[in-house]
Structure formats: structure tokens, C-alpha cells
Design an enzyme around this catalytic site. Structure first.
Site, mmCIF file in Angstrom:
data_model
loop_
_atom_site.group_PDB
_atom_site.id
_atom_site.type_symbol
_atom_site.label_atom_id
_atom_site.label_comp_id
_atom_site.label_asym_id
_atom_site.label_seq_id
_atom_site.Cartn_x
_atom_site.Cartn_y
_atom_site.Cartn_z
ATOM 1 N N LYS A 43 0.879 -1.176 0.000
ATOM 2 C CA LYS A 43 0.000 0.000 0.000
ATOM 3 C C LYS A 43 0.917 1.227 0.000
ATOM 4 O O LYS A 43 2.015 1.182 0.569
ATOM 5 C CB LYS A 43 -0.882 -0.026 1.267
ATOM 6 C CG LYS A 43 -1.714 1.222 1.509
ATOM 7 C CD LYS A 43 -2.864 1.350 0.543
ATOM 8 C CE LYS A 43 -3.623 2.676 0.726
ATOM 9 N NZ LYS A 43 -4.371 3.067 -0.479
ATOM 10 N N ASN A 67 -12.767 4.053 -6.292
ATOM 11 C CA ASN A 67 -12.312 4.117 -4.901
ATOM 12 C C ASN A 67 -11.660 5.443 -4.600
ATOM 13 O O ASN A 67 -11.029 6.054 -5.453
ATOM 14 C CB ASN A 67 -11.337 2.972 -4.576
ATOM 15 C CG ASN A 67 -9.888 3.349 -4.848
ATOM 16 O OD1 ASN A 67 -9.254 4.015 -4.026
ATOM 17 N ND2 ASN A 67 -9.365 2.958 -5.993
ATOM 18 N N ALA A 68 -11.875 5.867 -3.370
ATOM 19 C CA ALA A 68 -11.145 7.015 -2.823
ATOM 20 C C ALA A 68 -10.907 6.695 -1.365
ATOM 21 O O ALA A 68 -11.731 7.004 -0.496
ATOM 22 C CB ALA A 68 -11.938 8.309 -2.977
ATOM 23 N N MET A 69 -9.812 5.992 -1.109
ATOM 24 C CA MET A 69 -9.498 5.567 0.258
ATOM 25 C C MET A 69 -8.932 6.740 1.059
ATOM 26 O O MET A 69 -9.096 6.805 2.276
ATOM 27 C CB MET A 69 -8.450 4.441 0.256
ATOM 28 C CG MET A 69 -8.701 3.292 -0.713
ATOM 29 S SD MET A 69 -10.316 2.552 -0.548
ATOM 30 C CE MET A 69 -10.160 1.762 1.028
ATOM 31 N N CYS A 129 -2.063 9.143 -7.819
ATOM 32 C CA CYS A 129 -3.392 8.963 -7.227
ATOM 33 C C CYS A 129 -4.284 10.117 -7.678
ATOM 34 O O CYS A 129 -3.910 11.279 -7.500
ATOM 35 C CB CYS A 129 -3.293 8.932 -5.705
ATOM 36 S SG CYS A 129 -4.903 8.846 -4.927
ATOM 37 N N LYS A 165 5.115 5.448 -11.018
ATOM 38 C CA LYS A 165 3.771 4.997 -11.413
ATOM 39 C C LYS A 165 2.988 6.178 -11.958
ATOM 40 O O LYS A 165 2.767 7.172 -11.255
ATOM 41 C CB LYS A 165 3.029 4.358 -10.232
ATOM 42 C CG LYS A 165 1.659 3.808 -10.652
ATOM 43 C CD LYS A 165 1.085 2.861 -9.635
ATOM 44 C CE LYS A 165 -0.274 2.339 -10.067
ATOM 45 N NZ LYS A 165 -0.856 1.406 -9.097
ATOM 46 N N ASN A 192 -2.273 4.146 -13.208
ATOM 47 C CA ASN A 192 -3.042 4.239 -11.968
ATOM 48 C C ASN A 192 -4.521 4.347 -12.356
ATOM 49 O O ASN A 192 -4.868 4.298 -13.534
ATOM 50 C CB ASN A 192 -2.590 5.450 -11.147
ATOM 51 C CG ASN A 192 -2.867 5.272 -9.651
ATOM 52 O OD1 ASN A 192 -3.955 4.833 -9.265
ATOM 53 N ND2 ASN A 192 -1.909 5.607 -8.817
ATOM 54 N N THR A 193 -5.366 4.519 -11.369
ATOM 55 C CA THR A 193 -6.804 4.575 -11.639
ATOM 56 C C THR A 193 -7.159 5.759 -12.529
ATOM 57 O O THR A 193 -6.477 6.776 -12.556
ATOM 58 C CB THR A 193 -7.592 4.654 -10.318
ATOM 59 O OG1 THR A 193 -6.996 5.651 -9.491
ATOM 60 C CG2 THR A 193 -7.602 3.323 -9.597
ATOM 61 N N GLY A 266 -4.784 -5.988 -9.392
ATOM 62 C CA GLY A 266 -5.381 -5.417 -8.183
ATOM 63 C C GLY A 266 -6.830 -5.862 -8.090
ATOM 64 O O GLY A 266 -7.163 -6.885 -7.497
#
Ligand code: DHB
Length: 305
Positions: A43, A67-69, A129, A165, A192-193, A266
Site C-alpha cells: 500500500k 475508490n477514494a481511500m 493517485c 507509477k 493508476n486509476t 489489483g
């Protein structure tokens, strides 16, 4: 048959765990090591502890998840206790560890990287991110200059290989790829996303995610990932680690034909279980045997078209 060498490091296979999933604890990482992955990415961790966003932080959509952790993590000094626990186990089983890190400026990235270095085989810089907030993540990865400075700062601070990344949420990923390689990146992970995107609940009439917006992962983003990898491969010579919607060996082969030397999984774990790493390795092998090919024969092969 699936052994590869990337950045001078030997991997038993090219199917890796992506950052952000099952990477919070040593126990979770060990479980994926036991599921056949060639490497595990942690992570993303930063210099200080972050609680992250309140729930809901994930929502399934057609073709994947948003997702938005909020980058929840205990801070690098606490986190290394988790990986210290499994270091020998991973070594005995030939599974490599990639430390994913984030920061808000080049100095902070360097500090986290220095603390992480003794515990991992490679460092992956999360400059991508899509909802990390002011100064973090994609705000770095969308700026070639800043991306270059983050990579070169970390390059001066650690000796192990550095992977940048990248985010697909840019006008031209080739510019960013060139900038990070000029900064000293030994490899690139992409993508990435995507987005961020949004889902609104028509009953409550409110956004579902507490952060309102979240990055899209899963099967639906695969064509975008393939194009980005194809573009990156056409402008830089460093190895590319492909990620974005891979659930089968066929998907992995497609990424390799576009230019990826290895891939990460993932969201795919949700669709096919922890065993997805064994399954994908088996499916890649089957393809190579059927077509009388070696891994190195297919990497970037679609560029010959
Ligand atoms: C998070 C999401 C990402 O896509 C990422 O690259 C890093 C962190 C998160 O919300 O924690």
C-alpha cells in the site's frame, strides 16, 4: 519459463500484486505471496500516519470499481514493522517486494524512500493517485517538471531501482514518461486509476463516496491502459509494468504485446480470487507453449504492426 529480469532483479514470474490491495499488513502480503505472485507492491505509505476518508470509500460500478481511500496508512516507520515480519519469508520463497511511497514534495518522497530502502527490493513512486488532494499524487504526475524533480530527488537518495507509477489522466503520457526517465526512473508502472469518476445515489440524491469522486479500476479501464503502455513503450527504453483491468492471462499477453515486461493485478482479485496469480501464470504459459514463443518474443510485439 516465466522468469524475468527487470532492472537487474530476477523475478520468478511477471505477475505482480498492484499497490493498494492486500498490502496493508504483513499477513495480507504473505497471503498473496502464497498465491503465486512474482512480486508484491505495498500500500502507498507516506512520512506520517493518515486515517484516510470515511466510508464509503469504494463502490462497484459496471466494469470495475471507484475508490477514494484517502491514502490511509500508519506512516512509513510504523509500516516497516509489517514488512520486517515477512522479509525472510519472501526471500525464502523468491518473492520480491516493491515499496509504494507518496509524498507532497521531492524532499518528502526522498525521506520516505530512505526509510523504506533497507526493507524492499524496489521503490514505486506514487505520483498518480487521482484524488489525493492538494500537492499529492496526480497533481505531481500531471506535471512533467515536478515528476522529474521527484524522481531525481529519490534517485539521489537511494541505490535500489526506482519505478514511477503514472496517471492516465494527462493530455500526453509520453511527455511524463520521458520526464521521469530523464529524472532517473529505472522503470515505469502504468496506469493508476482513471478519472476520478462519480456515482450518485438516486434515492438519497447524494454522491455515494464520502470523497464524492474516486479513481476507476477494473476491466473497463483496460483499453485505456493498453494505449498508454503502447505510447510509453514508443518513447522510452526502460521496462514497463502494466496495470489496469487485468483479470486473465490473455489480458496479460495483450499488455505485453503493447510493451509491458511485467504486469500487476489489483481489482482482478475480486473477480477471480487470490489464486488469480497462479491462474494468470498458467494461462500465460499455455499461450507461450501453444504459440511456441518465449516471453521476450512478445514484449512490444504489437509495435511491429
Ligand atoms: C489511493 C488511491 C489510489 O489510486 C492511489 O494511487 C493511491 C491511494 C487512496 O485513495 O488511498
Amino acid at each position: 519459463m516465466l522468469k524475468i529480469n527487470i532492472c537487474g532483479i530476477d523475478f520468478k514470474n511477471p505477475v505482480f500484486l498492484a499497490a493498494g490491495i492486500m498490502g496493508e499488513t504483513g499477513g495480507a502480503l504473505k497471503r498473496i505471496a502464497n498465491s503465486g505472485a512474482g512480486a508484491l507492491c505495498t500500500k502507498s505509505v507516506g512520512i506520517e500516519k493518515r486515517i484516510g476518508h470515511r466510508n464509503p470509500t469504494m463502490i462497484e460500478v459496471e466494469g470495475g470499481f471507484l475508490n477514494a481511500m484517502g491514502l490511509p496508512n500508519p506512516g512509513v516507520k510504523e509500516y516497516i514493522k509489517e514488512i520486517y515480519e515477512i522479509k525472510d519469508y519472501l526471500k525464502r520463497n523468491g518473492v520480491k517486494l516493491i515499496g509504494s511511497i507518496y509524498g507532497k514534495n521531492p524532499q518528502e518522497f526522498s525521506k520516505v524512500a530512505e526509510i523504506m530502502e533497507p526493507y524492499v527490493d524496489l521503490i514505486e513512486l506514487n505520483i498518480s493517485c487521482p484524488h489525493a488532494g492538494e500537492g499529492y499524487g496526480a497533481q505531481i504526475g500531471q506535471d512533467p517538471n515536478l515528476s522529474n524533480r521527484v524522481v531525481s530527488s529519490v534517485r539521489e537518495s537511494v541505490d535500489i531501482p526506482i519505478i514511477a507509477k503514472l496517471t492516465p489522466n494527462v493530455a500526453d503520457i509520453k511527455e511524463i514518461a520521458k520526464a521521469v526517465v530523464e529524472g532517473g526512473a529505472d522503470a515505469i508502472t502504468a496506469i493508476n486509476t482513471l478519472g476520478p469518476g462519480m456515482v450518485i445515489d438516486i434515492k438519497t440524491k447524494k454522491p455515494i463516496l464520502s470523497n464524492k469522486f474516486g479513481g476507476m479500476s477494473g476491466k473497463a479501464i483496460k483499453p485505456i491502459a493498453i494505449r498508454n503502455i503502447y505510447d510509453i513503450y514508443s518513447v522510452v527504453d526502460v521496462p514497463i509494468i502494466g496495470v489496469g483491468g487485468i483479470t486473465t492471462g490473455e489480458d496479460a499477453i495483450e499488455f505485453m504485446l503493447a510493451g509491458a515486461s511485467a504486469i500487476q493485478v489489483g481489482t482482478g482479485i475480486y473477480y477471480r480470487g487470490y489464486d488469480i496469480f497462479y491462474k494468470i501464470c498458467g494461462e500465460i504459459e499455455e499461450y507461450l507453449i501453444e504459440n511456441n514463443l518465449k516471453l521476450k518474443d512478445i514484449i512490444g510485439r504489437a509495435h511491429e504492426f
